[in-house]
Design a protein around this motif. Structure first.
Motif, mmCIF file in Angstrom:
data_model
loop_
_atom_site.group_PDB
_atom_site.id
_atom_site.type_symbol
_atom_site.label_atom_id
_atom_site.label_comp_id
_atom_site.label_asym_id
_atom_site.label_seq_id
_atom_site.Cartn_x
_atom_site.Cartn_y
_atom_site.Cartn_z
ATOM 1 N N LEU A 1 -4.129 5.486 -5.937
ATOM 2 C CA LEU A 1 -5.046 5.554 -4.803
ATOM 3 C C LEU A 1 -5.393 4.146 -4.340
ATOM 4 O O LEU A 1 -5.536 3.236 -5.152
ATOM 5 C CB LEU A 1 -6.337 6.284 -5.196
ATOM 6 C CG LEU A 1 -6.176 7.702 -5.766
ATOM 7 C CD1 LEU A 1 -7.528 8.218 -6.250
ATOM 8 C CD2 LEU A 1 -5.581 8.632 -4.723
ATOM 9 N N ALA A 2 -5.547 3.989 -3.045
ATOM 10 C CA ALA A 2 -5.989 2.715 -2.478
ATOM 11 C C ALA A 2 -6.391 2.950 -1.039
ATOM 12 O O ALA A 2 -5.689 3.654 -0.299
ATOM 13 C CB ALA A 2 -4.893 1.657 -2.552
ATOM 14 N N ARG A 3 -7.519 2.390 -0.643
ATOM 15 C CA ARG A 3 -7.848 2.426 0.774
ATOM 16 C C ARG A 3 -6.850 1.555 1.525
ATOM 17 O O ARG A 3 -6.432 0.506 1.036
ATOM 18 C CB ARG A 3 -9.266 1.881 1.000
ATOM 19 C CG ARG A 3 -10.392 2.704 0.383
ATOM 20 C CD ARG A 3 -11.721 2.114 0.829
ATOM 21 N NE ARG A 3 -12.874 2.788 0.260
ATOM 22 C CZ ARG A 3 -13.621 2.294 -0.716
ATOM 23 N NH1 ARG A 3 -13.310 1.130 -1.268
ATOM 24 N NH2 ARG A 3 -14.669 2.947 -1.160
ATOM 25 N N PRO A 4 -6.461 1.940 2.741
ATOM 26 C CA PRO A 4 -5.559 1.075 3.519
ATOM 27 C C PRO A 4 -6.196 -0.293 3.736
ATOM 28 O O PRO A 4 -7.345 -0.386 4.190
ATOM 29 C CB PRO A 4 -5.414 1.831 4.850
ATOM 30 C CG PRO A 4 -5.715 3.258 4.510
ATOM 31 C CD PRO A 4 -6.761 3.200 3.439
ATOM 32 N N ARG B 1 4.692 6.677 -12.429
ATOM 33 C CA ARG B 1 4.675 8.015 -11.799
ATOM 34 C C ARG B 1 5.671 8.951 -12.470
ATOM 35 O O ARG B 1 5.365 10.108 -12.749
ATOM 36 C CB ARG B 1 4.990 7.893 -10.318
ATOM 37 C CG ARG B 1 4.988 9.224 -9.565
ATOM 38 C CD ARG B 1 5.796 9.122 -8.285
ATOM 39 N NE ARG B 1 7.185 8.746 -8.579
ATOM 40 C CZ ARG B 1 8.022 8.244 -7.673
ATOM 41 N NH1 ARG B 1 7.614 8.040 -6.431
ATOM 42 N NH2 ARG B 1 9.258 7.953 -8.015
ATOM 43 N N HIS C 1 0.834 -1.204 0.000
ATOM 44 C CA HIS C 1 0.000 0.000 0.000
ATOM 45 C C HIS C 1 0.868 1.253 0.000
ATOM 46 O O HIS C 1 0.585 2.228 -0.717
ATOM 47 C CB HIS C 1 -0.924 -0.018 1.214
ATOM 48 C CG HIS C 1 -1.809 1.188 1.318
ATOM 49 N ND1 HIS C 1 -1.510 2.247 2.144
ATOM 50 C CD2 HIS C 1 -2.965 1.511 0.679
ATOM 51 C CE1 HIS C 1 -2.452 3.169 2.024
ATOM 52 N NE2 HIS C 1 -3.347 2.751 1.145
ATOM 53 N N ALA C 2 1.940 1.247 0.784
ATOM 54 C CA ALA C 2 2.843 2.397 0.816
ATOM 55 C C ALA C 2 3.458 2.644 -0.556
ATOM 56 O O ALA C 2 3.591 3.801 -0.992
ATOM 57 C CB ALA C 2 3.932 2.177 1.861
ATOM 58 N N VAL D 1 2.157 1.850 -3.456
ATOM 59 C CA VAL D 1 1.084 2.321 -4.338
ATOM 60 C C VAL D 1 0.841 3.817 -4.136
ATOM 61 O O VAL D 1 0.777 4.602 -5.090
ATOM 62 C CB VAL D 1 -0.202 1.513 -4.068
ATOM 63 C CG1 VAL D 1 -1.419 2.203 -4.671
ATOM 64 C CG2 VAL D 1 -0.067 0.090 -4.610
ATOM 65 N N VAL D 2 0.716 4.234 -2.892
ATOM 66 C CA VAL D 2 0.430 5.636 -2.587
ATOM 67 C C VAL D 2 1.609 6.524 -2.980
ATOM 68 O O VAL D 2 1.429 7.631 -3.518
ATOM 69 C CB VAL D 2 0.078 5.787 -1.097
ATOM 70 C CG1 VAL D 2 -0.067 7.252 -0.727
ATOM 71 C CG2 VAL D 2 -1.215 5.033 -0.782
ATOM 72 N N ALA D 3 2.839 6.053 -2.732
ATOM 73 C CA ALA D 3 4.017 6.840 -3.086
ATOM 74 C C ALA D 3 4.116 7.066 -4.583
ATOM 75 O O ALA D 3 4.663 8.087 -5.031
ATOM 76 C CB ALA D 3 5.275 6.144 -2.574
ATOM 77 N N VAL E 1 -6.420 -1.219 -5.995
ATOM 78 C CA VAL E 1 -5.642 -0.054 -6.398
ATOM 79 C C VAL E 1 -6.322 0.675 -7.551
ATOM 80 O O VAL E 1 -6.738 0.051 -8.532
ATOM 81 C CB VAL E 1 -4.218 -0.482 -6.826
ATOM 82 C CG1 VAL E 1 -3.395 0.726 -7.242
ATOM 83 C CG2 VAL E 1 -3.532 -1.247 -5.698
#
Length: 418
Positions: A304-307, A408, A295-296, A298-300, A316
């Motif tokens: 977007l993703a809910r924890p 990204r 998850h980290a 993906v967000v970095a 994702v």
């Protein structure tokens, strides 16, 4: 997972299986299965008394007192959901499911020739429909001559890996039962909470025991995915008894029995002896750590993703990276699935397989494939106090990070030309 449109972008009729745990089979389970391998007699349809008693104990320990007459067992949750759908909606009624939802829910409505109406989920979590959207959908279906009668939901959800807050679940259950819907609660993932002391999980059956049938696939936390076994708990009411009888009739017509060795392993697992509970707790801790690291990453990368709160997966949304993805020929979930599956070397099923919009750039990523490529590597993950530092886990996470970072960076270069 065949596509049905000549161009390859038609409706996906069958989705990916449940995310496996990627771990070697618990030796005690193997021993129980092997000891029962010589049994030549078939299990009775609906489960033998010993298996039903074990299921009763499992649910009673979770605050759902149960007796054997309320339980039916089958060879996996899909078989039970097919029988439930046929019993509740096979006579022309309609089925409601959240969007997105588990990939195996909607196909059983289609097998019976019934549409499955997808209802949007709230922002807080997946697994259940927004209560106001649910009421509007019921109104619209009835206005068009339909007969909505069944709602399938999940508090601990596949594909989103979220757990619905109790207050939101209460509103949805109240809305559904006020409209006369019967609820099927898929509780396959209820024992895989990543932070069980900080996450409150309630079953809809605790709120409306007269209107909820609970289904649990043991592949969620108790058995390997290749040993199909599941159980259903019916309401302790006269309509519940009638539904139980109809489901048993349908299972009999399908000859849907659990293989005797698998039934023995299922009964042992449902009794939850120490080897089973210790393995489950260790596996949940492991997948929680890996899911948090994924998850980290993906967000970095700007996605977007809910924890993730439960299960062995995360959902994702790569919509923020749509422009660089378009440069690589990715414009929908199927093309995103193809791209990520090839680059990651692991399945990355698109959101369209879970009833999501084809045009939305969403995928479900499982944590099992990140644990290594051999039984020895995966077993080492279970015993290591720092599994994220193991070389094979690091390589898998680095690859995930690299693939996402490349997307990204492409987006940043396009947004800031030199």
């Amino acid at each position: 997972m065949r596509r049905t449109d000549p161009e390859g972008h038609g409706p996906v009729r069958y989705g990916p299986p449940l995310p496996g745990d990627g771990l070697p089979v618990l030796p005690e389970l193997t021993a129980v299965l092997a000891a029962a391998a010589s049994r030549a007699d078939a299990q009775p349809v609906g489960g033998a008394p010993a298996l039903l008693e074990a299921a009763c104990g499992y649910w009673t320990r979770r605050g759902l007192p149960t007796v054997p007459d309320q339980v039916a067992a089958g060879p996996g949750a899909p078989a039970l959901l097919l029988a439930l759908t046929a019993a509740l909606a096979g006579d022309g009624a309609d089925i409601l499911v959240p969007r997105p939802c588990a990939a195996w829910w909607a196909p059983y409505a289609r097998v019976l020739g019934r549409p499955a109406y997808h209802v949007p989920t709230p922002a807080e979590s997946g697994g259940l429909p927004d209560p106001y959207a649910l009421l509007e959908t019921v109104r619209r279906v009835r206005a068009e001559g339909g007969d909505p009668r069944l709602l399938v939901l999940s508090v601990a959800d596949d594909p989103t890996a979220t757990v619905a807050p109790p207050e939101l679940l209460h509103e949805t259950v109240e809305a559904a039962t006020a409209e006369g819907l019967h609820l099927v609660s898929d509780e396959t993932w209820r024992d895989t909470l990543h932070h069980p002391h900080d996450t409150v999980l309630l079953s809809p059956a605790e709120m409306r025991p007269d209107r909820v049938t609970v289904v649990t696939d043991l592949a969620g936390s108790l058995l390997p995915a290749g040993w199909p076994a599941a159980a259903a708990r019916f309401p302790a009411t006269e309509p519940g008894r009638q539904l139980h009888a109809r489901v048993l009739d349908i299972l009999t017509g399908l000859d849907a029995r659990i293989a005797a060795p698998v039934a023995a392993a299922a009964g042992y697992a449902l009794d939850e002896p120490p080897p089973v509970t210790e393995r489950r707790e260790a596996a949940v801790r492991l997948h929680a750590r890996v899911a948090a690291a994924a998850h980290a990453a993906v967000v970095a990368a700007g996605a977007l993703a809910r924890p993730p709160q439960a299960g062995r997966h995360l959902y994702v949304d790569l919509g923020p990276l749509r422009e660089p993805l378009a440069e690589q020929g990715v414009g929908d979930a199927q093309e995103l699935e193809d791209l990520l599956t090839a680059r990651l070397g692991m399945p990355a099923p698109g959101g369209h397989r879970f009833g999501d919009d084809l045009g939305a750039l969403r995928v479900r990523l499982a944590t099992g494939p990140l644990l290594g490529g051999t039984d020895e590597e995966r077993a080492e993950c279970l015993t290591s106090p720092t599994p994220l530092e193991l070389p094979h886990v690091q390589r898998a996470l680095i690859l995930l990070t690299s693939v996402l970072d490349d997307l990204r960076d492409d987006a940043q270069r396009r947004g800031h030309p030199r």
